[in-house]
Motif scaffolding. Sequence first.
Motif, PDB file in Angstrom:
ATOM      1  N   PRO A 164       0.819  -1.217   0.000  1.00 30.43           N
ATOM      2  CA  PRO A 164       0.000   0.000   0.000  1.00 30.43           C
ATOM      3  C   PRO A 164       0.852   1.267   0.000  1.00 30.43           C
ATOM      4  O   PRO A 164       1.914   1.316   0.621  1.00 30.43           O
ATOM      5  N   GLY A 165       0.369   2.266  -0.720  1.00 34.82           N
ATOM      6  CA  GLY A 165       1.097   3.520  -0.813  1.00 34.82           C
ATOM      7  C   GLY A 165       0.239   4.593  -1.449  1.00 34.82           C
ATOM      8  O   GLY A 165      -0.967   4.415  -1.638  1.00 34.82           O
ATOM      9  N   GLY A 166       0.872   5.691  -1.808  1.00 30.76           N
ATOM     10  CA  GLY A 166       0.155   6.837  -2.353  1.00 30.76           C
ATOM     11  C   GLY A 166       0.398   7.027  -3.836  1.00 30.76           C
ATOM     12  O   GLY A 166       0.543   6.069  -4.589  1.00 30.76           O
ATOM     13  N   PHE A 167       0.453   8.297  -4.263  1.00 38.99           N
ATOM     14  CA  PHE A 167       0.573   8.605  -5.682  1.00 38.99           C
ATOM     15  C   PHE A 167       1.818   7.954  -6.303  1.00 38.99           C
ATOM     16  O   PHE A 167       1.764   7.422  -7.412  1.00 38.99           O
ATOM     17  N   GLY A 168       2.946   8.030  -5.594  1.00 38.27           N
ATOM     18  CA  GLY A 168       4.178   7.472  -6.145  1.00 38.27           C
ATOM     19  C   GLY A 168       4.079   5.978  -6.364  1.00 38.27           C
ATOM     20  O   GLY A 168       4.492   5.458  -7.409  1.00 38.27           O
ATOM     21  N   THR A 169       3.504   5.288  -5.383  1.00 43.57           N
ATOM     22  CA  THR A 169       3.335   3.839  -5.502  1.00 43.57           C
ATOM     23  C   THR A 169       2.384   3.499  -6.641  1.00 43.57           C
ATOM     24  O   THR A 169       2.619   2.560  -7.412  1.00 43.57           O
ATOM     25  N   MET A 170       1.296   4.263  -6.753  1.00 45.49           N
ATOM     26  CA  MET A 170       0.345   4.030  -7.847  1.00 45.49           C
ATOM     27  C   MET A 170       1.024   4.239  -9.200  1.00 45.49           C
ATOM     28  O   MET A 170       0.827   3.454 -10.143  1.00 45.49           O
ATOM     29  N   ASP A 171       1.814   5.277  -9.300  1.00 53.47           N
ATOM     30  CA  ASP A 171       2.521   5.568 -10.541  1.00 53.47           C
ATOM     31  C   ASP A 171       3.426   4.397 -10.919  1.00 53.47           C
ATOM     32  O   ASP A 171       3.436   3.938 -12.073  1.00 53.47           O
ATOM     33  N   GLU A 172       4.177   3.903  -9.953  1.00 56.44           N
ATOM     34  CA  GLU A 172       5.108   2.798 -10.210  1.00 56.44           C
ATOM     35  C   GLU A 172       4.369   1.516 -10.565  1.00 56.44           C
ATOM     36  O   GLU A 172       4.768   0.783 -11.484  1.00 56.44           O
ATOM     37  N   LEU A 173       3.273   1.237  -9.865  1.00 54.32           N
ATOM     38  CA  LEU A 173       2.487   0.047 -10.157  1.00 54.32           C
ATOM     39  C   LEU A 173       1.917   0.085 -11.565  1.00 54.32           C
ATOM     40  O   LEU A 173       2.074  -0.869 -12.345  1.00 54.32           O
ATOM     41  N   PHE A 174       1.240   1.180 -11.909  1.00 56.86           N
ATOM     42  CA  PHE A 174       0.554   1.219 -13.193  1.00 56.86           C
ATOM     43  C   PHE A 174       1.520   1.345 -14.365  1.00 56.86           C
ATOM     44  O   PHE A 174       1.225   0.851 -15.456  1.00 56.86           O
ATOM     45  N   GLU A 175       2.665   1.974 -14.150  1.00 53.73           N
ATOM     46  CA  GLU A 175       3.656   1.955 -15.227  1.00 53.73           C
ATOM     47  C   GLU A 175       4.135   0.531 -15.479  1.00 53.73           C
ATOM     48  O   GLU A 175       4.278   0.100 -16.634  1.00 53.73           O
TER      49      GLU A 175
ATOM     50  N   GLY B  92      -1.945  -6.938   0.434  1.00 57.35           N
ATOM     51  CA  GLY B  92      -3.087  -6.290   1.085  1.00 57.35           C
ATOM     52  C   GLY B  92      -4.265  -6.155   0.144  1.00 57.35           C
ATOM     53  O   GLY B  92      -4.561  -5.054  -0.338  1.00 57.35           O
ATOM     54  N   GLU B  93      -4.973  -7.261  -0.104  1.00 64.10           N
ATOM     55  CA  GLU B  93      -6.055  -7.251  -1.089  1.00 64.10           C
ATOM     56  C   GLU B  93      -7.139  -6.232  -0.754  1.00 64.10           C
ATOM     57  O   GLU B  93      -7.661  -5.554  -1.646  1.00 64.10           O
ATOM     58  N   SER B  94      -7.497  -6.112   0.526  1.00 63.73           N
ATOM     59  CA  SER B  94      -8.582  -5.191   0.889  1.00 63.73           C
ATOM     60  C   SER B  94      -8.223  -3.756   0.522  1.00 63.73           C
ATOM     61  O   SER B  94      -9.070  -2.989   0.046  1.00 63.73           O
ATOM     62  N   PHE B  95      -6.983  -3.360   0.735  1.00 62.76           N
ATOM     63  CA  PHE B  95      -6.553  -2.011   0.361  1.00 62.76           C
ATOM     64  C   PHE B  95      -6.670  -1.819  -1.143  1.00 62.76           C
ATOM     65  O   PHE B  95      -7.256  -0.830  -1.609  1.00 62.76           O
ATOM     66  N   TRP B  96      -6.134  -2.741  -1.918  1.00 65.09           N
ATOM     67  CA  TRP B  96      -6.083  -2.566  -3.367  1.00 65.09           C
ATOM     68  C   TRP B  96      -7.463  -2.630  -4.011  1.00 65.09           C
ATOM     69  O   TRP B  96      -7.727  -1.949  -4.990  1.00 65.09           O
TER      70      TRP B  96
ATOM     71  N   LEU C  65      -2.595 -10.412 -14.734  1.00 66.11           N
ATOM     72  CA  LEU C  65      -1.212  -9.938 -14.745  1.00 66.11           C
ATOM     73  C   LEU C  65      -0.658  -9.713 -13.346  1.00 66.11           C
ATOM     74  O   LEU C  65       0.544  -9.488 -13.186  1.00 66.11           O
ATOM     75  N   PHE C  66      -1.516  -9.759 -12.328  1.00 65.41           N
ATOM     76  CA  PHE C  66      -1.066  -9.557 -10.949  1.00 65.41           C
ATOM     77  C   PHE C  66      -1.805 -10.515 -10.028  1.00 65.41           C
ATOM     78  O   PHE C  66      -2.818 -11.098 -10.398  1.00 65.41           O
ATOM     79  N   ARG C  67      -1.270 -10.652  -8.827  1.00 64.59           N
ATOM     80  CA  ARG C  67      -1.886 -11.503  -7.812  1.00 64.59           C
ATOM     81  C   ARG C  67      -1.962 -10.739  -6.488  1.00 64.59           C
ATOM     82  O   ARG C  67      -1.053  -9.988  -6.141  1.00 64.59           O
ATOM     83  N   PHE C  68      -3.051 -10.947  -5.763  1.00 69.49           N
ATOM     84  CA  PHE C  68      -3.163 -10.411  -4.410  1.00 69.49           C
ATOM     85  C   PHE C  68      -2.525 -11.391  -3.438  1.00 69.49           C
ATOM     86  O   PHE C  68      -2.740 -12.611  -3.539  1.00 69.49           O
TER      87      PHE C  68
ATOM     88  N   GLU D  82       3.161 -16.255   1.115  1.00 67.76           N
ATOM     89  CA  GLU D  82       2.287 -16.352  -0.058  1.00 67.76           C
ATOM     90  C   GLU D  82       2.987 -15.795  -1.289  1.00 67.76           C
ATOM     91  O   GLU D  82       2.907 -16.370  -2.389  1.00 67.76           O
ATOM     92  N   ALA D  83       3.651 -14.680  -1.121  1.00 67.96           N
ATOM     93  CA  ALA D  83       4.340 -14.049  -2.247  1.00 67.96           C
ATOM     94  C   ALA D  83       5.432 -14.956  -2.790  1.00 67.96           C
ATOM     95  O   ALA D  83       5.593 -15.089  -4.017  1.00 67.96           O
ATOM     96  N   MET D  84       6.169 -15.594  -1.906  1.00 68.47           N
ATOM     97  CA  MET D  84       7.230 -16.493  -2.349  1.00 68.47           C
ATOM     98  C   MET D  84       6.645 -17.671  -3.121  1.00 68.47           C
ATOM     99  O   MET D  84       7.212 -18.111  -4.135  1.00 68.47           O
ATOM    100  N   ALA D  85       5.498 -18.170  -2.676  1.00 65.82           N
ATOM    101  CA  ALA D  85       4.860 -19.288  -3.366  1.00 65.82           C
ATOM    102  C   ALA D  85       4.418 -18.885  -4.768  1.00 65.82           C
ATOM    103  O   ALA D  85       4.535 -19.664  -5.724  1.00 65.82           O
ATOM    104  N   VAL D  86       3.892 -17.656  -4.906  1.00 71.38           N
ATOM    105  CA  VAL D  86       3.485 -17.179  -6.235  1.00 71.38           C
ATOM    106  C   VAL D  86       4.697 -17.079  -7.159  1.00 71.38           C
ATOM    107  O   VAL D  86       4.657 -17.510  -8.322  1.00 71.38           O
ATOM    108  N   ILE D  87       5.788 -16.529  -6.651  1.00 69.69           N
ATOM    109  CA  ILE D  87       7.007 -16.401  -7.460  1.00 69.69           C
ATOM    110  C   ILE D  87       7.503 -17.772  -7.894  1.00 69.69           C
ATOM    111  O   ILE D  87       7.843 -17.997  -9.070  1.00 69.69           O
ATOM    112  N   ASP D  88       7.525 -18.718  -6.954  1.00 64.29           N
ATOM    113  CA  ASP D  88       8.031 -20.055  -7.265  1.00 64.29           C
ATOM    114  C   ASP D  88       7.137 -20.796  -8.257  1.00 64.29           C
ATOM    115  O   ASP D  88       7.614 -21.623  -9.032  1.00 64.29           O
TER     116      ASP D  88
END
Length: 279
Positions: free
Chosen positions: A194-205, A224-228, A250-253, A259-265
Amino acid sequence: MNDDQRHGPFRDAHQDIQSSQIKPDTPQARSPAYRLAFADPDFLCRDELRPVRLQLELLKPQLEMDERGIETTVVMFGGARIPAPGETARSAALNDMSRHYEEARKFARLITERSVSTGCTRDVVVTGGGPGVMEAGNRGAAEAGGCSIGLNIVLPHEQVPNAYITPELCFNFHYFGIRKMHFLIRAKAIAVFPGGFGTMDELFESLTLIQTGRMEQVPVLLFGESFWREVVNWDALARAGTIAREDLELFRFVETAEEAMAVIDGWAYEGKRGNIPGR
C-alpha cells in the motif's frame, strides 16, 4: 582489467582535471570558457545538455551494477509514510498499516536469503531508498546478510537514503524516468505494498509495460487485497472494456511474505506478450 588497460595510451581525465586546477591568475585562465567541459558544472547543467545528463544517469548505476555482476532484481514499491511497528504514525489508519512494514521486511529477508546463495548477483532487492516500506525492504535484506539497492530521487523536501541500503548500491537521481528504467530493467518480480501517488505511478507503469508487451510477464504481487480493492475498482475497468478481463491475471493479491514467495516459485515465465487481449 587494471587502470592502465582501461585508459589505454591516452592521458587520464582525472590527471587533466588536477592539472587544470593549477593555472596562472590571468583573465583567460579565470574565464569559465577555459574550464574542461566535463569538469564544468555550469556547462553540464545547461538545458542543452539534458540529453547528456539523461545518459549519465542511465550509465552510472548500470556500470556499477554490471561491475558487481548483478543480473536480476526483485523490486519493492510501497508507501514512505507506513511506519515500523511501534513508531508514531500520522494517523490511526497508517498505524494499522505497520503490519505491511513487517511483511515487507520479511519478504525482503526471504528473497535475500536466496540471493546470498548466488553471491548477491541474482534477485537482489531494490527499493526507492527512502523510509517506510522502502526502509523495510532494505532492512530485511541487510538482516539476511545480503546486499540491496536504493534508488533515491531528489525532491523539494528533504529525502535521505535509509540506513540499510548497501552503500555502494545507493544511487541518487534527478530524472524520474531514468530511475524507473533502473527499477524494471533487471526485474524478475515486483512486490507492491500500500502507498500513495508514487506507488500508484510505479504500479501502473509496470502493469502498462507488461500489458502492452513491452516487458516480460513477471510476477506482480499486490500485498493487502482489501486495500487494493478499495482504492482501485479493477472489475469496473474490465466491465467497461478499458482493460481486457485477461489483464486481471497480470497480478496476484497476497497477504504474507510466504504467499508471495509461493506465487514467485509457481510463476510460469512466458516472456513478453505477443497478442494483446482486447486489441
